[in-house]
Design an enzyme around this catalytic site. Sequence first.
Site, PDB file in Angstrom:
ATOM      1  N   HIS A  55       0.864  -1.187   0.000  1.00  5.31           N
ATOM      2  CA  HIS A  55       0.000   0.000   0.000  1.00  5.31           C
ATOM      3  C   HIS A  55       0.896   1.232   0.000  1.00  5.31           C
ATOM      4  CE1 HIS A  55      -4.042   1.790   1.166  1.00  5.31           C
ATOM      5  NE2 HIS A  55      -3.223   2.823   1.335  1.00  5.31           N
ATOM      6  N   HIS A  57       1.304   5.300  -1.899  1.00  7.40           N
ATOM      7  CA  HIS A  57       0.809   6.375  -2.761  1.00  7.40           C
ATOM      8  C   HIS A  57       1.990   7.044  -3.458  1.00  7.40           C
ATOM      9  CE1 HIS A  57      -3.438   6.457  -1.309  1.00  7.40           C
ATOM     10  NE2 HIS A  57      -2.879   5.940  -0.229  1.00  7.40           N
ATOM     11  N   GLN A 151      -9.942   9.147  -4.413  1.00  5.75           N
ATOM     12  CA  GLN A 151      -9.637   9.771  -3.135  1.00  5.75           C
ATOM     13  C   GLN A 151     -10.774  10.630  -2.593  1.00  5.75           C
ATOM     14  OE1 GLN A 151      -6.345  10.218  -0.802  1.00  5.75           O
ATOM     15  NE2 GLN A 151      -8.413  10.186   0.009  1.00  5.75           N
ATOM     16  N   HIS A 213      -9.738   1.479   0.615  1.00  4.81           N
ATOM     17  CA  HIS A 213      -9.469   2.206   1.866  1.00  4.81           C
ATOM     18  C   HIS A 213     -10.758   2.105   2.678  1.00  4.81           C
ATOM     19  CE1 HIS A 213      -6.139   3.853  -0.396  1.00  4.81           C
ATOM     20  NE2 HIS A 213      -5.788   4.683   0.571  1.00  4.81           N
ATOM     21  N   GLU A 216     -11.094   3.898   7.578  1.00  2.00           N
ATOM     22  CA  GLU A 216      -9.888   4.533   8.133  1.00  2.00           C
ATOM     23  C   GLU A 216     -10.335   5.679   9.031  1.00  2.00           C
ATOM     24  OE1 GLU A 216      -5.549   6.322   6.762  1.00  2.00           O
ATOM     25  OE2 GLU A 216      -7.114   6.058   5.262  1.00  2.00           O
ATOM     26  N   ASP A 312       2.464   3.258   2.948  1.00  2.00           N
ATOM     27  CA  ASP A 312       1.375   4.193   2.716  1.00  2.00           C
ATOM     28  C   ASP A 312       1.872   5.503   2.114  1.00  2.00           C
ATOM     29  OD1 ASP A 312      -1.163   5.189   2.525  1.00  2.00           O
ATOM     30  OD2 ASP A 312      -1.581   5.203   4.667  1.00  2.00           O
ATOM     31  N   TRP A 318      -0.370  13.681   4.221  1.00  2.00           N
ATOM     32  CA  TRP A 318      -0.917  12.817   5.260  1.00  2.00           C
ATOM     33  C   TRP A 318       0.117  12.483   6.324  1.00  2.00           C
ATOM     34  CZ3 TRP A 318      -2.469  13.106   0.379  1.00  2.00           C
ATOM     35  CH2 TRP A 318      -3.848  13.055   0.094  1.00  2.00           C
TER      36      TRP A 318
END
Length: 419
Positions: A55, A57, A151, A213, A216, A312, A318
Amino acid sequence: MSTKYINAHIYGHPQAQEILVKDGKFQAFGKDLQEADEVVDLKGRFVIPPYVDSHLHLDYYFTGQDPKVKNESGTLFEAIDLWNNYKKGTSYEEMKARMKQSIKDVVSYGTQYIRAQTDCTDPNLTGIKAAIAIREELKDLVTIQVVAFPQNGMYSYCEAGKTGRDLVEEALQLGADCVGGIPHNEWCREDGEASIKEIVRLAIKYNKLIDVHCDETDDDQARFLELLNAQALKQGYGRLTTASHTCSFGSANDSYAFRMMGLFKQSGINFVACPTENLFLQGRQDTYPKRRGLTRVKEFVDNQINVAFGQDSIVDLWYPAGSGNMMNILDNGIHASQLMRESDFDHNLDLITYNGAKLMGLEAEYGLEPGKPANFIVLDADSAFDAQRRRVECLASIRQGRFLFQKAWPSYQIELKLD
């Protein structure tokens, strides 16, 4: 061309000391193997399959260093809002350059497999197009799966006459490998539920994997995981489905969790936890006791439910840190999940290797077995326990029998006498 690697400790092959590779594939593991064109002495180091980042991005890489955007609250939802505006100013060339640098970083730590969560809530699908192009350009270096990840939501997002759901389908038609989703970020429960059902429908229609996702959030009433699992179970699609994060499940009551564990085992659904990111993001509304933000990783392991770890984010809106070093992710994860029983150390490395390959559907090509591609890494350790205890460095990465990199073997001269 054949190569024999000698003086090795080999994960899953406790009696073997040598690896024979021919024409880019594993031929044998054992002792006193046949002669080869080349011999490489691994000097007692530990060999494991390459790291799998389940996972990551790539498209967000290092956006956290841009002075124009700052996540002041440190929350998931402020980051999403900031990114929505930021991405509109990113060109295809900039996106590709960012992704390539991210891949260069993570490969340097021993990762050879990535599931790339790629935002598709952009009418131009800039990130998706860049990720698909890079997937092909760098396939000899790294195996990438592209997730069409909305997203800003499948139904909460609409720009230029296209909803997030429309863009997910367009991304699949362009060649994305997985259907993504983010039901907890839809504007209401009904839209979140509709997105789950549409995710499964699209996956079946286009014969794609699923990676959502899911929940979360610290809200212990979030139940999108329950619906995702039920839909996957009904369609016989559980082993092709991954639920990422599922932080809420870590806050759910034990009676509910017990029932769901049984249903997860029935469906065969996979899980990904992102230890560093969710330790940082979750619990923001808590005073004390403050929740860790992780799903029930230890319980998944104990119930033979497939779970893997992912980095991630790397220095983005984030998460302000991160390097792509999966040994660091494993170290944080096993501490936070309390996976440090004596028996755990024998299997913890699966969280960043075999388990990720399983949820990516790569079992036929991944692993230390004769006939499979000779992809492996060499750690500066002599055992699985030693590697975890000392959080060791990856000294070499080999893909199809060729070195992607090889670092100088460390050596030490101790001057201080310890009497």
